[in-house]
Design a protein around this motif. Structure first.
Motif, PDB file in Angstrom:
ATOM      1  N   LEU A  67     122.345 -10.155  17.613  1.00 46.92           N
ATOM      2  CA  LEU A  67     121.592  -8.612  18.740  1.00 46.92           C
ATOM      3  C   LEU A  67     121.801  -9.433  20.141  1.00 46.92           C
ATOM      4  O   LEU A  67     121.630  -8.805  20.969  1.00 46.92           O
ATOM      5  CB  LEU A  67     119.892 -10.016  18.804  1.00 46.92           C
ATOM      6  CG  LEU A  67     118.798  -9.034  18.619  1.00 46.92           C
ATOM      7  CD1 LEU A  67     118.891  -7.154  18.797  1.00 46.92           C
ATOM      8  CD2 LEU A  67     117.455  -9.340  18.366  1.00 46.92           C
ATOM      9  N   GLU A  68     122.379 -10.743  20.679  1.00 43.82           N
ATOM     10  CA  GLU A  68     121.874 -10.961  21.888  1.00 43.82           C
ATOM     11  C   GLU A  68     123.233  -9.970  22.384  1.00 43.82           C
ATOM     12  O   GLU A  68     123.016  -9.711  23.959  1.00 43.82           O
ATOM     13  CB  GLU A  68     122.906 -12.463  21.897  1.00 43.82           C
ATOM     14  CG  GLU A  68     121.153 -13.371  21.147  1.00 43.82           C
ATOM     15  CD  GLU A  68     122.080 -15.070  21.774  1.00 43.82           C
ATOM     16  OE1 GLU A  68     123.589 -14.995  22.357  1.00 43.82           O
ATOM     17  OE2 GLU A  68     121.274 -15.876  21.323  1.00 43.82           O
ATOM     18  N   GLN A  69     123.824  -9.807  22.023  1.00 47.79           N
ATOM     19  CA  GLN A  69     125.133  -8.870  21.968  1.00 47.79           C
ATOM     20  C   GLN A  69     125.036  -7.293  22.498  1.00 47.79           C
ATOM     21  O   GLN A  69     125.754  -6.254  23.096  1.00 47.79           O
ATOM     22  CB  GLN A  69     126.686  -8.734  21.528  1.00 47.79           C
ATOM     23  CG  GLN A  69     127.605 -10.679  22.176  1.00 47.79           C
ATOM     24  CD  GLN A  69     128.119 -10.940  21.288  1.00 47.79           C
ATOM     25  OE1 GLN A  69     129.418 -10.498  20.727  1.00 47.79           O
ATOM     26  NE2 GLN A  69     129.116 -11.976  21.994  1.00 47.79           N
ATOM     27  N   ASP A  70     124.328  -7.066  21.533  1.00 49.35           N
ATOM     28  CA  ASP A  70     124.242  -5.453  21.153  1.00 49.35           C
ATOM     29  C   ASP A  70     122.890  -5.333  21.163  1.00 49.35           C
ATOM     30  O   ASP A  70     123.021  -4.277  20.444  1.00 49.35           O
ATOM     31  CB  ASP A  70     124.886  -5.483  19.726  1.00 49.35           C
ATOM     32  CG  ASP A  70     127.049  -5.717  19.306  1.00 49.35           C
ATOM     33  OD1 ASP A  70     127.203  -5.217  20.582  1.00 49.35           O
ATOM     34  OD2 ASP A  70     127.241  -6.304  18.792  1.00 49.35           O
ATOM     35  N   ALA A  71     121.926  -5.320  21.985  1.00 53.30           N
ATOM     36  CA  ALA A  71     120.093  -5.776  21.339  1.00 53.30           C
ATOM     37  C   ALA A  71     120.315  -4.047  22.224  1.00 53.30           C
ATOM     38  O   ALA A  71     119.240  -3.655  21.710  1.00 53.30           O
ATOM     39  CB  ALA A  71     120.187  -6.285  22.552  1.00 53.30           C
ATOM     40  N   GLY A  72     120.894  -4.037  23.233  1.00 52.45           N
ATOM     41  CA  GLY A  72     120.571  -2.549  23.679  1.00 52.45           C
ATOM     42  C   GLY A  72     120.247  -1.140  22.076  1.00 52.45           C
ATOM     43  O   GLY A  72     119.732  -0.273  22.133  1.00 52.45           O
ATOM     44  N   THR A  91     117.657   0.812  20.221  1.00 58.01           N
ATOM     45  CA  THR A  91     118.215   2.289  20.447  1.00 58.01           C
ATOM     46  C   THR A  91     117.884   3.246  18.768  1.00 58.01           C
ATOM     47  O   THR A  91     117.179   3.571  18.378  1.00 58.01           O
ATOM     48  CB  THR A  91     119.195   2.782  20.637  1.00 58.01           C
ATOM     49  OG1 THR A  91     118.675   2.349  22.561  1.00 58.01           O
ATOM     50  CG2 THR A  91     118.852   4.238  20.999  1.00 58.01           C
ATOM     51  N   LEU A  92     118.413   2.068  17.996  1.00 59.84           N
ATOM     52  CA  LEU A  92     119.039   2.845  16.833  1.00 59.84           C
ATOM     53  C   LEU A  92     117.208   2.776  16.226  1.00 59.84           C
ATOM     54  O   LEU A  92     117.110   3.829  15.393  1.00 59.84           O
ATOM     55  CB  LEU A  92     119.668   2.093  16.271  1.00 59.84           C
ATOM     56  CG  LEU A  92     119.962   2.254  14.364  1.00 59.84           C
ATOM     57  CD1 LEU A  92     120.009   4.129  14.155  1.00 59.84           C
ATOM     58  CD2 LEU A  92     120.883   1.454  13.823  1.00 59.84           C
ATOM     59  N   VAL A  93     116.911   1.387  15.737  1.00 57.07           N
ATOM     60  CA  VAL A  93     116.024   1.157  15.169  1.00 57.07           C
ATOM     61  C   VAL A  93     114.427   2.286  15.848  1.00 57.07           C
ATOM     62  O   VAL A  93     113.555   2.404  14.826  1.00 57.07           O
ATOM     63  CB  VAL A  93     115.546  -0.217  15.195  1.00 57.07           C
ATOM     64  CG1 VAL A  93     116.412  -0.691  14.111  1.00 57.07           C
ATOM     65  CG2 VAL A  93     115.434  -0.787  16.393  1.00 57.07           C
ATOM     66  N   GLU A  94     114.957   2.003  17.019  1.00 56.10           N
ATOM     67  CA  GLU A  94     113.027   3.171  17.387  1.00 56.10           C
ATOM     68  C   GLU A  94     113.363   4.997  17.197  1.00 56.10           C
ATOM     69  O   GLU A  94     112.116   5.382  16.619  1.00 56.10           O
ATOM     70  CB  GLU A  94     113.119   2.427  19.132  1.00 56.10           C
ATOM     71  CG  GLU A  94     113.129   1.668  19.338  1.00 56.10           C
ATOM     72  CD  GLU A  94     112.929   1.338  20.960  1.00 56.10           C
ATOM     73  OE1 GLU A  94     112.847   1.872  21.608  1.00 56.10           O
ATOM     74  OE2 GLU A  94     112.416   0.244  21.326  1.00 56.10           O
ATOM     75  N   ALA A  95     114.629   5.085  16.881  1.00 51.15           N
ATOM     76  CA  ALA A  95     115.331   5.928  16.713  1.00 51.15           C
ATOM     77  C   ALA A  95     114.124   6.806  15.476  1.00 51.15           C
ATOM     78  O   ALA A  95     113.969   7.569  14.900  1.00 51.15           O
ATOM     79  CB  ALA A  95     115.947   6.201  17.050  1.00 51.15           C
ATOM     80  N   ALA A  96     115.206   5.603  14.896  1.00 46.26           N
ATOM     81  CA  ALA A  96     114.226   5.544  12.836  1.00 46.26           C
ATOM     82  C   ALA A  96     112.888   5.855  12.933  1.00 46.26           C
ATOM     83  O   ALA A  96     112.615   6.618  12.197  1.00 46.26           O
ATOM     84  CB  ALA A  96     115.218   4.726  12.688  1.00 46.26           C
ATOM     85  N   LEU A  97     112.557   4.908  13.379  1.00 48.29           N
ATOM     86  CA  LEU A  97     110.690   4.956  13.205  1.00 48.29           C
ATOM     87  C   LEU A  97     110.073   6.085  13.652  1.00 48.29           C
ATOM     88  O   LEU A  97     109.801   6.589  13.051  1.00 48.29           O
ATOM     89  CB  LEU A  97     110.324   3.287  13.427  1.00 48.29           C
ATOM     90  CG  LEU A  97     109.346   3.488  13.060  1.00 48.29           C
ATOM     91  CD1 LEU A  97     108.293   3.563  11.722  1.00 48.29           C
ATOM     92  CD2 LEU A  97     108.523   1.892  13.890  1.00 48.29           C
ATOM     93  N   THR A  98     110.316   7.084  15.185  1.00 44.25           N
ATOM     94  CA  THR A  98     110.233   7.976  15.489  1.00 44.25           C
ATOM     95  C   THR A  98     110.620   8.903  14.871  1.00 44.25           C
ATOM     96  O   THR A  98     109.196  10.206  14.551  1.00 44.25           O
ATOM     97  CB  THR A  98     110.661   8.438  17.161  1.00 44.25           C
ATOM     98  OG1 THR A  98     110.635   6.982  17.966  1.00 44.25           O
ATOM     99  CG2 THR A  98     109.866   9.352  17.405  1.00 44.25           C
ATOM    100  N   LEU A  99     111.869   9.367  13.691  1.00 45.15           N
ATOM    101  CA  LEU A  99     112.032  10.169  13.328  1.00 45.15           C
ATOM    102  C   LEU A  99     110.958  10.187  11.675  1.00 45.15           C
ATOM    103  O   LEU A  99     110.455  10.985  11.436  1.00 45.15           O
ATOM    104  CB  LEU A  99     112.749  10.271  12.625  1.00 45.15           C
ATOM    105  CG  LEU A  99     114.083  11.629  13.800  1.00 45.15           C
ATOM    106  CD1 LEU A  99     115.109  11.373  13.444  1.00 45.15           C
ATOM    107  CD2 LEU A  99     113.340  12.572  13.908  1.00 45.15           C
TER     108      LEU A  99
END
Length: 451
Positions: free
Chosen positions: A53-58, A62-70
């Motif tokens: 998470l510390e290195q790949d937070a962005g 983005t992935l999980v927000e896109a998932a929840l949006t859809l």
């Protein structure tokens, strides 16, 4: 090769591997969230260390927000008004009474078990763990032996309660000192995140549905692009709301409702470009006996939502659950167990008091309230918002969702069979059983395939 390249290769391998065995696994107690979460642990910091998470937070956010949006958009889009008329007392009680009671119970029981958290942090925990995710116990809401009233009620509840929990989450976050949301104050958040986002969602969804209906009536839009247009409306509802410092999730959820209503309001005229289907091709009909426009348009968005949700569980295993397993505390485990039992089942029982449903039905509905994607995304948003108690909150959320993935996934097949057997025998003895009322099961919110 860089770590991110190896992480991408691992994600592709897991996705392809599950796809090859998906039909075979569907007949077992091994669910998609189990597989993806387990593989996430393997590639996370306590495993191969490919995702952190510390290195790949962005990219993770983005992935999980896109998932929840859809998921929010397609779930709301799939709910019909008749879903709440035919046996609608069940989702109405679960959402109108059960959901607020669940949030309150989650806050109250967290108080003695999780010392060190403030009042608003405890309230946030209750809101984060209130939404349910039917996909974690998919068989429980798709087994034909379970009465349609119960299947439909659980599906509609799962499709709507994540969106209904959002206002609680947003307001609790704004009331918590030290977060980015608190800088604008509760009043500002209320107007931007709740009022303006809702208005924008109604505009985006309503206009999008009307335009698609108009284009279909003219025969100007092809089937493939019709499904792509749904993605554009979902993405536009989210991004514009975020651009104005509103809540993209609330906007997407409201837009899904408005889109579905506008698209169904008047079916397009029959044209050469879109000939009517024969009755045998589409058994599920609208009241006007026409193919459902939403079902015809939502395929791509639904499949993409399923895929992104599965990948979100992989991310969950890597960045939340894996590190948590190294630092478990008995209080966290106890609260997680209570969250899946008392905190869920007691509010359900209270909300269904006087409904006429039998005790086995109430117990079945109460148990199948899995915690899934919405709780994961809300938990990661706490990290983004710099909530002071985020480390403890994150561990509690991770353990609760992990237990839900395991327990609800493993029990779905067995309990659906046992409950279905009870229902068959009870119906034979009492033909006018309350559970025999028409339900939303076959016409309402369709069970997700992988979420």
């Amino acid at each position: 090769m860089s770590g991110s390249v190896w992480a991408g290769a691992a994600v592709v391998a897991v996705t392809a591997g599950y796809a090859l065995f998906s039909r075979r696994l569907a007949t077992t107690v091994v669910s998609a969230p189990m597989v993806f979460t387990g593989c996430g642990i393997a590639i996370g910091p306590i495993g191969l260390g490919l995702l952190d998470l510390e290195q790949d937070a962005g990219p993770v956010l983005t992935l999980v927000e896109a998932a929840l949006t859809l998921v929010l958009f397609t779930d709301a889009m799939s709910v019909r008004r008749r879903d709440l008329r035919l046996g609608g007392f069940l989702p109405g009680r679960l959402l109108g009474i059960g959901l607020p009671l669940t949030i309150g119970a989650g806050w109250l029981l967290a108080w003695p078990l999780l010392p060190g958290l403030t009042l608003w942090e405890l309230a946030l925990l209750g809101a984060v763990l209130a939404p349910t995710d039917a996909a974690l116990g998919k068989t429980a809401v798709s087994d034909r032996r379970v009465p349609p009233l119960v299947r439909g009620g659980l599906n509609v509840e799962s499709g709507l309660n994540d969106g209904m929990a959002l206002p609680f989450f947003v307001l609790f976050l704004a009331a918590l000192p030290g977060t980015m949301a608190s800088e604008e104050g509760a009043g500002g958040v209320f107007w931007r995140a709740l009022v303006l986002s809702t208005v924008w969602g109604l505009i985006a969804g309503g206009l999008g549905g009307w335009l698609l209906r108009w284009s279909r009536a003219k025969g100007w839009i092809s089937g493939d692009w019709r499904q792509t247009f749904v993605l554009a409306v979902a993405g536009g509802s989210y991004t514009v709301a975020v651009a104005f410092d509103g809540s993209g999730f609330i906007a997407a959820w409201v837009a899904g409702f408005a889109f579905g209503v506008a698209l169904r309001r008047s079916e397009p005229a029959k044209t050469a470009a879109a000939p009517p289907r024969e009755p045998t091709e589409t058994p599920r009909k609208t009241p006007a006996q026409e193919p459902d426009a939403v079902d015809d348009s939502a395929g791509l968005a639904g499949h993409l939502a399923d895929l992104l949700a599965s990948l979100s569980f992989l991310v969950f295993g890597a960045v939340l659950l894996g590190p948590t397993l190294d630092d478990l505390d008995w209080r966290i485990v106890v609260y997680a167990v209570l969250s899946l039992t008392v905190i869920r089942m007691l509010p359900v029982a209270l909300s269904l008091t006087g409904s006429g449903l039998a005790l086995p039905t109430i117990a079945y509905i109460g148990w199948f309230g899995p915690r899934g994607l919405a709780s994961v995304v809300f938990g990661l948003l706490l990290v983004e918002e710099h909530v002071p108690g985020v480390q403890l909150l994150g561990r509690v959320i991770a353990v609760t969702v992990a237990l839900s993935i395991l327990l609800h996934g493993m029990s779905a097949v067995v309990l659906a069979k046992r409950y279905g057997t009870w229902y068959r025998k009870a119906t034979a003895r009492r033909p006018h059983l309350r559970e025999n009322l028409p339900g939303e099961g076959e016409t309402g919110h369709a069970p997700p395939s992988a979420r």
